[in-house]
Design a protein around this motif. Structure first.
Motif, PDB file in Angstrom:
ATOM      1  N   CYS A 135       0.816  -1.211   0.000  1.00 11.35           N
ATOM      2  CA  CYS A 135       0.000   0.000   0.000  1.00 11.35           C
ATOM      3  C   CYS A 135       0.855   1.269   0.000  1.00 11.35           C
ATOM      4  O   CYS A 135       0.319   2.363  -0.136  1.00 11.35           O
ATOM      5  N   LYS A 136       2.159   1.136   0.135  1.00 12.75           N
ATOM      6  CA  LYS A 136       3.044   2.305   0.145  1.00 12.75           C
ATOM      7  C   LYS A 136       3.539   2.563  -1.269  1.00 12.75           C
ATOM      8  O   LYS A 136       3.844   1.631  -2.014  1.00 12.75           O
ATOM      9  N   SER A 137       3.638   3.825  -1.621  1.00 13.05           N
ATOM     10  CA  SER A 137       4.012   4.185  -2.985  1.00 13.05           C
ATOM     11  C   SER A 137       5.490   3.888  -3.234  1.00 13.05           C
ATOM     12  O   SER A 137       6.294   3.895  -2.305  1.00 13.05           O
ATOM     13  N   PRO A 138       5.850   3.632  -4.486  1.00 10.42           N
ATOM     14  CA  PRO A 138       7.257   3.374  -4.809  1.00 10.42           C
ATOM     15  C   PRO A 138       8.164   4.541  -4.452  1.00 10.42           C
ATOM     16  O   PRO A 138       9.310   4.343  -4.043  1.00 10.42           O
ATOM     17  N   ASN A 139       7.641   5.759  -4.579  1.00  9.18           N
ATOM     18  CA  ASN A 139       8.434   6.943  -4.226  1.00  9.18           C
ATOM     19  C   ASN A 139       8.743   6.958  -2.729  1.00  9.18           C
ATOM     20  O   ASN A 139       9.864   7.263  -2.315  1.00  9.18           O
ATOM     21  N   ARG A 140       7.753   6.591  -1.933  1.00 10.74           N
ATOM     22  CA  ARG A 140       7.937   6.541  -0.483  1.00 10.74           C
ATOM     23  C   ARG A 140       8.919   5.439  -0.087  1.00 10.74           C
ATOM     24  O   ARG A 140       9.783   5.632   0.763  1.00 10.74           O
ATOM     25  N   LEU A 141       8.807   4.270  -0.732  1.00 14.88           N
ATOM     26  CA  LEU A 141       9.707   3.162  -0.427  1.00 14.88           C
ATOM     27  C   LEU A 141      11.131   3.479  -0.849  1.00 14.88           C
ATOM     28  O   LEU A 141      12.089   3.059  -0.198  1.00 14.88           O
ATOM     29  N   ARG A 142      11.292   4.205  -1.923  1.00 10.97           N
ATOM     30  CA  ARG A 142      12.625   4.591  -2.395  1.00 10.97           C
ATOM     31  C   ARG A 142      13.289   5.527  -1.402  1.00 10.97           C
ATOM     32  O   ARG A 142      14.490   5.423  -1.132  1.00 10.97           O
TER      33      ARG A 142
END
Length: 65
Positions: free
Chosen positions: A35-42
């Motif tokens: 549920c977390k965005s790829p930008n946030r995970l990066r």
């Protein structure tokens, strides 16, 4: 004078870099990643650094590091 004890929780979570900064792993990468965005995970991939304001408190927790 007796030896000072290191904070056992801080020992596990913080480490000194070559430049003398305290580094730590950012929270939020353990589970529920879909549920977390790829930008946030990066952004969470990079390590965090303790600010200069908190360094005095951290030196008390890790006296011999």
């Amino acid at each position: 004078m007796p030896k000072l004890k290191s904070h056992s929780g801080a020992k596990k979570r913080f480490f000194y870099t070559g430049a003398g900064k305290l580094s730590f792993r950012k929270s939020g990468r353990g589970h529920l990643l879909s549920c977390k965005s790829p930008n946030r995970l990066r952004k969470l991939r990079k390590s965090g650094y303790v600010s200069d304001v908190q360094m005095d408190d951290m030196k008390k927790l890790l006296p011999y590091s």
